[in-house]
Design a protein around this motif. Structure first.
Motif, PDB file in Angstrom:
ATOM      1  N   LEU A  31       0.819  -1.209   0.000  1.00 37.65           N
ATOM      2  CA  LEU A  31       0.000   0.000   0.000  1.00 37.65           C
ATOM      3  C   LEU A  31       0.850   1.255   0.000  1.00 37.65           C
ATOM      4  O   LEU A  31       0.573   2.209  -0.749  1.00 37.65           O
ATOM      5  N   LEU A  32       1.879   1.278   0.826  1.00 43.85           N
ATOM      6  CA  LEU A  32       2.730   2.464   0.958  1.00 43.85           C
ATOM      7  C   LEU A  32       3.958   2.319   0.060  1.00 43.85           C
ATOM      8  O   LEU A  32       5.097   2.369   0.509  1.00 43.85           O
ATOM      9  N   SER A  33       3.722   2.132  -1.225  1.00 43.06           N
ATOM     10  CA  SER A  33       4.820   1.956  -2.186  1.00 43.06           C
ATOM     11  C   SER A  33       4.620   2.890  -3.373  1.00 43.06           C
ATOM     12  O   SER A  33       3.523   3.389  -3.618  1.00 43.06           O
ATOM     13  N   ALA A  34       5.703   3.111  -4.094  1.00 46.04           N
ATOM     14  CA  ALA A  34       5.673   3.966  -5.287  1.00 46.04           C
ATOM     15  C   ALA A  34       6.760   3.481  -6.233  1.00 46.04           C
ATOM     16  O   ALA A  34       7.595   2.640  -5.884  1.00 46.04           O
ATOM     17  N   THR A  35       6.765   4.033  -7.427  1.00 53.91           N
ATOM     18  CA  THR A  35       7.722   3.616  -8.450  1.00 53.91           C
ATOM     19  C   THR A  35       8.852   4.639  -8.555  1.00 53.91           C
ATOM     20  O   THR A  35       8.601   5.841  -8.638  1.00 53.91           O
ATOM     21  N   THR A  36      10.073   4.148  -8.560  1.00 52.46           N
ATOM     22  CA  THR A  36      11.243   5.021  -8.664  1.00 52.46           C
ATOM     23  C   THR A  36      11.515   5.399 -10.119  1.00 52.46           C
ATOM     24  O   THR A  36      10.894   4.871 -11.040  1.00 52.46           O
ATOM     25  N   VAL A  37      12.477   6.291 -10.304  1.00 51.58           N
ATOM     26  CA  VAL A  37      12.875   6.665 -11.669  1.00 51.58           C
ATOM     27  C   VAL A  37      13.547   5.489 -12.369  1.00 51.58           C
ATOM     28  O   VAL A  37      13.703   5.501 -13.594  1.00 51.58           O
ATOM     29  N   ALA A  64       3.654  14.088  16.566  1.00 49.49           N
ATOM     30  CA  ALA A  64       3.762  12.639  16.718  1.00 49.49           C
ATOM     31  C   ALA A  64       3.161  11.927  15.507  1.00 49.49           C
ATOM     32  O   ALA A  64       3.716  10.936  15.019  1.00 49.49           O
ATOM     33  N   VAL A  65       2.031  12.420  15.016  1.00 52.37           N
ATOM     34  CA  VAL A  65       1.392  11.801  13.860  1.00 52.37           C
ATOM     35  C   VAL A  65       2.274  11.934  12.622  1.00 52.37           C
ATOM     36  O   VAL A  65       2.449  10.987  11.852  1.00 52.37           O
ATOM     37  N   LYS A  66       2.847  13.113  12.440  1.00 53.95           N
ATOM     38  CA  LYS A  66       3.700  13.321  11.265  1.00 53.95           C
ATOM     39  C   LYS A  66       4.954  12.457  11.330  1.00 53.95           C
ATOM     40  O   LYS A  66       5.402  11.914  10.312  1.00 53.95           O
ATOM     41  N   LEU A  67       5.549  12.333  12.532  1.00 52.81           N
ATOM     42  CA  LEU A  67       6.734  11.489  12.662  1.00 52.81           C
ATOM     43  C   LEU A  67       6.369  10.024  12.472  1.00 52.81           C
ATOM     44  O   LEU A  67       7.123   9.268  11.832  1.00 52.81           O
ATOM     45  N   LEU A  68       5.227   9.605  12.991  1.00 55.16           N
ATOM     46  CA  LEU A  68       4.779   8.230  12.799  1.00 55.16           C
ATOM     47  C   LEU A  68       4.552   7.938  11.323  1.00 55.16           C
ATOM     48  O   LEU A  68       4.944   6.879  10.810  1.00 55.16           O
ATOM     49  N   THR A  69       3.930   8.885  10.626  1.00 54.30           N
ATOM     50  CA  THR A  69       3.706   8.713   9.186  1.00 54.30           C
ATOM     51  C   THR A  69       5.028   8.639   8.438  1.00 54.30           C
ATOM     52  O   THR A  69       5.212   7.790   7.550  1.00 54.30           O
ATOM     53  N   TRP A  70       5.953   9.523   8.799  1.00 54.24           N
ATOM     54  CA  TRP A  70       7.281   9.502   8.173  1.00 54.24           C
ATOM     55  C   TRP A  70       7.929   8.144   8.364  1.00 54.24           C
ATOM     56  O   TRP A  70       8.520   7.576   7.426  1.00 54.24           O
ATOM     57  N   TYR A  71       7.805   7.596   9.553  1.00 61.22           N
ATOM     58  CA  TYR A  71       8.467   6.330   9.873  1.00 61.22           C
ATOM     59  C   TYR A  71       7.872   5.177   9.070  1.00 61.22           C
ATOM     60  O   TYR A  71       8.603   4.403   8.437  1.00 61.22           O
ATOM     61  N   ILE A  72       6.544   5.038   9.073  1.00 54.30           N
ATOM     62  CA  ILE A  72       5.953   3.873   8.419  1.00 54.30           C
ATOM     63  C   ILE A  72       6.042   3.984   6.896  1.00 54.30           C
ATOM     64  O   ILE A  72       5.989   2.963   6.198  1.00 54.30           O
ATOM     65  N   GLN A  73       6.191   5.195   6.361  1.00 51.62           N
ATOM     66  CA  GLN A  73       6.391   5.307   4.920  1.00 51.62           C
ATOM     67  C   GLN A  73       7.770   4.803   4.508  1.00 51.62           C
ATOM     68  O   GLN A  73       7.984   4.476   3.340  1.00 51.62           O
ATOM     69  N   ARG A  74       8.682   4.738   5.457  1.00 49.58           N
ATOM     70  CA  ARG A  74      10.020   4.231   5.171  1.00 49.58           C
ATOM     71  C   ARG A  74      10.235   2.822   5.703  1.00 49.58           C
ATOM     72  O   ARG A  74      11.119   2.121   5.225  1.00 49.58           O
ATOM     73  N   ARG A  75       9.435   2.409   6.655  1.00 51.97           N
ATOM     74  CA  ARG A  75       9.519   1.062   7.210  1.00 51.97           C
ATOM     75  C   ARG A  75       8.118   0.447   7.246  1.00 51.97           C
ATOM     76  O   ARG A  75       7.603   0.103   8.300  1.00 51.97           O
ATOM     77  N   PRO A  76       7.451   0.329   6.098  1.00 46.20           N
ATOM     78  CA  PRO A  76       6.039  -0.099   6.107  1.00 46.20           C
ATOM     79  C   PRO A  76       5.815  -1.490   6.692  1.00 46.20           C
ATOM     80  O   PRO A  76       4.763  -1.758   7.267  1.00 46.20           O
ATOM     81  N   ARG A  77       6.795  -2.386   6.580  1.00 46.78           N
ATOM     82  CA  ARG A  77       6.611  -3.737   7.106  1.00 46.78           C
ATOM     83  C   ARG A  77       6.509  -3.746   8.632  1.00 46.78           C
ATOM     84  O   ARG A  77       6.069  -4.743   9.219  1.00 46.78           O
ATOM     85  N   GLU A  78       6.906  -2.672   9.278  1.00 42.20           N
ATOM     86  CA  GLU A  78       6.848  -2.614  10.732  1.00 42.20           C
ATOM     87  C   GLU A  78       5.567  -1.953  11.248  1.00 42.20           C
ATOM     88  O   GLU A  78       5.385  -1.809  12.456  1.00 42.20           O
ATOM     89  N   THR A  79       4.693  -1.561  10.330  1.00 40.22           N
ATOM     90  CA  THR A  79       3.492  -0.826  10.737  1.00 40.22           C
ATOM     91  C   THR A  79       2.661  -1.609  11.741  1.00 40.22           C
ATOM     92  O   THR A  79       2.274  -1.087  12.795  1.00 40.22           O
ATOM     93  N   ALA A  80       2.345  -2.863  11.423  1.00 44.18           N
ATOM     94  CA  ALA A  80       1.465  -3.650  12.296  1.00 44.18           C
ATOM     95  C   ALA A  80       2.080  -3.856  13.673  1.00 44.18           C
ATOM     96  O   ALA A  80       1.394  -3.739  14.696  1.00 44.18           O
TER      97      ALA A  80
END
Length: 461
Positions: free
Chosen positions: A270-276, A387-403
């Protein structure tokens, strides 16, 4: 591998074996049968809630096997002969698994009150699995099966010293009749209508089961993306039926497996995108890379001043862009991966983030309690925007750790503060909607898959 002749709840298909040498009324004596009795022998006993106990011992006369006994008042006892190497696994399941004491049909379990589906969907808020009751089950007792003919003279009781692994017994009803005949001499045993043998439910009808292709379809993945049964069988749910090298599952079991698979893998997709480079990566990594590409390209192509003189740019054209892309990738990856070589220590950052969220919840609870409100009546304040912005920043870079991260917050809030996971889950939904910057559909999809089952009670309306 076999039912002990003293069991109250025989497993269909397994032979019966003489357990007369086993001190079944003394768990400590069962433990001592194998513990410290020689190389390769082991024994263990533990008390369980409700006044019961479990006991295990390697069988000294045939050390490839072990006895496993579960004494459960008021539901009698289960006596099994198992492979010795599985003592630890069954001990953990009986002692700590919180998934009943009778298991049938590929992990379905009974706790004395009702049948549940195999424990697959983890609920980190309670450090266990979410219990999923079976719809319309029918419990099958020994009395039910013995209503029809069984011929005890066609059966026999096996001896431990000569026992070897065997195929399921084909005339098992004859063996059950012999078991019932032998236990009739003991008036203190459970009546046959209290001896659980099996159960049935509509979801277990043969035509309702699904194979590997059906499991993959329910999980919305390709068959090739399923674990290979030859090498990753433990990653698949235990089958309800196995024949001719094929495995079959009930639809609810397949759905539960798919739910847990989505919990582990869904946030990353879900939290993925395509690179150049036309590869799929976490959105945070892609965003960092794209931003740094511009920074490095500007630095490489702008004119410089050195010693009061204007100097030409380092690079121009496609070469500058290629170099900027490469440098930006190394820098973005170092921001994302918080290992020793990373620029940001993600592990400590995660711990501080969890503690800051829980700390804010504690302040809320303390204030509301001081106002005379009970924990169950507390309306939590929105999480701090930072806190919400930092949490969002974190899970966008470590999405597998979200749960795991969200589950740890729910668990800590429940244990430390007495807050129900559903209340904390509702707070996450509200706070993400206010300050995460993610769209509502992404928030709902993410939290539906990543929150513990017990924390999904408050659904965004």
């Amino acid at each position: 591998m076999a039912n002990g002749i003293s069991t109250d709840h025989p497993i269909p298909g397994l032979p019966f074996i003489n357990d007369g040498r086993l001190p079944l009324d003394s768990p400590d004596a069962i433990e001592r049968t194998g513990r410290n009795q020689g190389a390769g022998l082991w024994g263990r006993t533990d008390r369980t809630t409700g006044g019961g106990w479990v006991a295990f011992t390697t069988e000294p006369k045939n050390p490839s096997f072990a006895w496993a006994v579960y004494h459960h008042p008021p539901y009698g006892r289960t006596v099994l002969l198992i492979h010795d190497r599985y003592q630890g696994d069954l001990h953990h399941q009986w002692k700590y698994g919180r998934s009943g004491f009778l298991h049938r049909r590929g992990g379905y379990w009974w706790n004395g009150k009702r049948w549940h589906r195999p424990s697959q969907v983890s609920d980190t808020a309670f450090e266990g699995y979410d219990p999923r009751p079976v719809d319309n089950p029918t419990t099958i007792t020994a009395a039910h099966l013995l209503d029809s003919a069984g011929s005890p003279e066609n059966a026999s009781i096996m001896k431990i010293a000569s026992f070897t692994a065997q195929e399921p017994v084909t005339n098992w009803k004859d063996h059950l009749a012999l078991w019932a005949e032998l236990r009739a001499a003991d008036p203190g045993r459970l009546p046959l209508d209290a001896c659980i043998v099996d159960f049935h439910a509509p979801e277990l009808e043969r035509e309702a089961l699904v194979d590997m292709a059906g499991l993959a379809k329910i999980a919305a993945i390709g068959v090739d993306d399923l674990p290979d049964p030859k090498y990753g069988r433990n990653s698949l749910p235990e089958p309800q039926l196995e024949a001719a090298g094929s495995m079959w599952w009930s639809v609810p079991v397949a759905q539960d497996w798919a739910e847990n698979h989505l919990r582990d893998n869904g946030p990353e997709a879900l939290l993925s995108a395509t690179t150049v480079y036309d590869t799929v990566q976490p959105t945070g990594l892609v965003d960092d890379h794209n931003r740094l590409r511009g920074v490095f390209h500007e630095a490489l192509t702008e004119s410089r001043h050195s010693g009061g003189k204007k100097q030409p740019a380092f690079m121009k054209g496609d070469l500058a862009q290629s170099a900027a892309d490469s440098l930006a990738w190394d820098a973005a990856a170092s921001l994302m991966y918080g290992h020793d070589q990373g620029l940001i220590p993600h592990g400590p950052l995660r711990d501080v983030l969890v503690e800051s969220i829980v700390g804010r919840l504690a302040e809320d609870v303390e204030q509301r309690v001081s106002e005379g409100k009970g924990v169950e009546d507390i309306m939590l304040s929105d999480m701090p925007t930072s806190a919400v912005k930092l949490l969002t920043w974190y899970i966008q870079r470590r999405p597998r750790e979200t749960a795991n991260l969200l589950g740890e917050v729910c668990l800590t809030a429940r244990v430390r503060l007495g807050l129900q996971p559903a209340v904390v889950g509702g707070l996450f939904r509200r706070s993400f909607s206010l300050d995460s910057g993610l769209d509502g559909k992404t928030i709902d999809s993410l939290l539906d898959m990543a929150l513990p089952p017990s924390a999904r009670g408050y659904r965004k309306s």
